[in-house]
Design a protein around this motif. Sequence first.
Motif: not given
Lengths: 598, 582
Positions: A122-136, B201-213
Amino acid sequence: MSVHKIKYKKEEEALGKALDSQLFRRLLSYFKPYKLQIAFATILTITISALAAVRPRLTPIAIDDKIANKDLPGLQIIIIILLGTLVLQGAIQYIMAYLTSWIGQKIIYDLRKKVFEHTINLNLKFFDNNPIGRLVTRVTNDIEVLYEVFSSGLVTAFGDIFTIIWILYFMFTLDWKLSLVTLSVLPILVYATSVFRKNVRSSYARIRILVAKMNSYIQEHITGISIVQLFVREKKTVEEFEKINRDHTEENKKSIFYYAVFFPVVELLGAVAVGLIIWYGGGQVFSSYISVGVIISFIQFTEMFFRPIRDLSEKYNILQTAMASSERIFDLLDRKSPVVDPEYPVPAKDVKGNIDFKNVWFAYNEEDFVLKNVSFCIKEGERIAFVGATGAGKSTIINLLCRFYDVTKGSITVENTDIRNFNQQDLRSNIAIVLQDVFLFSGDIKSNIDLGNDLISNATIDESVRNTGLDDFINSLPEGISHKVNERGSTLSVGQKQLISFARALAYNPKILILDEATSSVDTETELLIQEAIKKLIEGRTSIIIAHRLSTIQSCDKIIVLHKGEIKEMGTHQQLLENQGLYYKLYQLQYKEEFKNA
Amino acid sequence: MRDLIPLFPYLKKYKSKIFLGFLFVSVSIFLQSLYPLVIGNAIDDLISKANEELLFKYALLSVGIILTGGFFLFLTRRTIIVASREIENDLRNDFFAHLQKLPKNFYNEKTTGDLMAHATNDINNVRNFLGPGIMYSVQTVLRTIITLIILFSINAEIAVIALVPLPFISYLVYSVMKRTYGRSMKVQEAFSAMTTKVQENFAGIRVIKSYVREKFEIEQFNKISADYQKKNLALARMQAYSFPMMFLLTGLSIIIVIYFGGMKVINGTFTVGNIAEFVVYLGQLTFPMIAFGWVISLVQRAAPAMKRISTIMTTEPGIKDAGKSGINLTAESIRGEIELRKVSFRYPKTEIDILRKVDLKIPAGSTLGIIGYTGSGKSTLINLIPRVFDVTEGEILIDGADIRKISLNELRKSIGIVPQESFLFSDTIANNIAYTGEISEERITDVSKKAGLYKDVNLFPEKFRTILGERGITLSGGQKQRTSIARAIYKEPKILILDDSLSAVDTSTEAEILKELKEVMKGRTSIIISHRISTLQNADNIIVLDGGIIKEQGAHNDLIKLEGIYYNIYMKQLLEEEIKEI
């Protein structure tokens, strides 16, 4: 007056959901790949329930026919059959228990794989809008809840039903009148069980809320311990806690009450059934309609009958909780990314680093434009610095160039191709980003440089380590490049972390480099290392830098001054200084001192 | 087992309940043991064709026995299990109360997660041992003894043969439980490894996406997920034993009885009723045997849990309270003159002095401003005054008395502090402001006006009854800071400390608040830390901290004339304002 956001958070306290057939069918579809195993498990449960009912059926034969007739060899045969069924039942039970767990684990694995893969794409917007804890939680706990449904849940529910059917069959073939008499307690049992379940369930729901309340109270007062102590509120706080703790204890005591009543009641009903068998059946024995053996086996049947009925109502509860979880999971799976790859993508192999922003407008939230009509072009091998106060829109330019977000209006082209015509991943594989906040993964230094990419050779890694001046540090470590990195690199200094992220970018040898310089202060020695490393980093490739260092800025071909989402000035360092405009002021604010010290 | 000794005082408090529980459980076990005898006799009478009336009596008797037995079982749960819940309650209260006494240093070393685990999981494990653990061990012992006596009195020979499998059940249950526990711990570890991976992974999503990992990370995740699955299946293999094992062994005993008993019936030394009795008694023994293994595993879990709890409960509060033996200064009588004499401070287990021999006098009723870079020791300095930490060297005096000799409560009551990170509780705004003392709506309105919060609160539908935090609304950073200021003023302290408390408020609001605060600060000693000159410039005295040392000191104009650090910061901030205006 600052803009304040008021967020009303939804309570995630879902206690269970009524059965939803559509949801249930979707859940069932995950069983499909394991049709065979499930069929086999079902056959096994039916066999077990049959075997379990066979033993009490054999008892009267042993007693009435063999023992009463003093037929020792006959008794031995019955004993052997009894032993055989017992062992067989044990073996099948074992296989069944393992098989159902296996099916459950497989499906959980499949589902988890799917959810993780979906989410990470999913794109970054999704991660920016949803608390990471909930996704985990979606990927971990929510899926875990489904395990019981996928494993023992459905299959054993079948088993329970079959057990009841078999027992009924045997009872009625033995003596239907006695069966009816025995079963007369059944409605009471069903009623008692359902009342008990209902009470316990609502009691548990209340306990769960109280536990959550208690936990958040503890958590809050551990985090806010300083406030409690500085305001001398220890006593009051303890008193308050005792009240919450008391509520929790009282509710638990209530649920003890339900258990304390329920279990004796079930036993009592069992005793009533046995009493009826003795009283009514005994009368029949006198009239020689029924044998003593039949009575003994009926007593055994009653005991076997109670368990599956209790189990079945529990299964229903499990299913209800699973519904709530699966709804959340499917909701996540149904999310679509607004940034999509084109159907026929242009290959991004020949990217050299010619970038063009044409009248780009962008807003994260509808009309709230962060970039307003921004145009500039960068030629292959050029180094561009972006300068501006916080909130000027510098990071947004990075987000757009990497297609973490798509432009609202206007276009961005790379080698004269609109970047929306590339596959996102193809585009990004030409770009390396070094972020201000260095993110390190747990692992070792090496894995944080190559990020697990096998195509990056050890020689390349060594070279990038040397070029970023990280080698001195690595050589000082006993494990060298295999030095363990904790979660988020908590044991490394800010400077070390930055150098590692530089080495990472160098090792990937990108056509386009994006560098968001960190502002955090480091000691002079590290500062020199970093400055040297940046030089190596931007050498010979198109570089876009959000600059905070004078030395970096001075080595750039062009400086773009952003202010409130608009380009205010553009030119070289000298040109802009002569201008005496915004850049001149920013320069005095941020770089002058550095300049003086140098 | 020795780790469980600290539980004795808790058990003692409920000794009468526990004693009654023992009594009730004995009665219920005794009655339930009679039940098979009744059935055995009933069946024998069926064969010898006794009269129908007798059979009805048997039926009534069996129901009656179970009824009374069940009643006593009910009473057992109402005593022993309830006592265990009460002990859990006491233990948790004591644990929490002790946490409230521990100093900041303790919390710097422990993670909230660990402490939460002690307060929840560990205490639960202890409770499970106290309640079900004790109840089932009494049941097991009694039932085993009574049943054995009865079985042996019926027929010793058959009893011995039939009982051969039973000890094996206990042992098997115990060893399967032990292994199950070990494996489930491994499952838990694998689960938390998986959670960490997802989190990272979710916290570091920016790095993962920008390095296409993405692909690589998915593979890695699948590996971890597969490992988790493997650990779960290992656990399942062990758990799969438990069910068949149970009835295999009881089933075996029953078959033994039917066979050997049957032979004896043929010989005429045994009755069919005896067989029935044996079958029922053996069934009654199975559960205690299973419970026995289970109780052992409960003890194994409770002991280390109790040890962890005890460790924290015996941790000494690091800040020693002079209490009533100290100097007779109260929150009311303190005037607010503060003096630091050669104060040095370093955090435990570190080697760097955060403050170095700082000398400073703050006259009662005056205002002190503190400015300095991050890490210069500003927050540490003000934390030493309410004794969040104690000085490493030197002394701090209030009204001429060493603060370590003043009662800790009185000292802290005299200080109103607004910390850097405004921490508010998930409670109403009113309760947060009136955190100390009684709620007076008039005063809440008054202090919130002074803190520049009143207008904001009035925009909320629930006004001051608005609940904050997880279950309520989230305030903006500036609103939080102003609430936090209101809370400190509400206390009416002699000493008011603002630790960079207006950083999230824009300059014009800041000016308004400062104007109001000027009134509040009259007659109080105030210390204001800020990065902004505008916040500090009206202070009576301003110090510039750098590397734990006071580098510059004086009023605003003096410091400007000095053209040192303060001057530089001032000039920069003027420029910043200018840029913003563009």
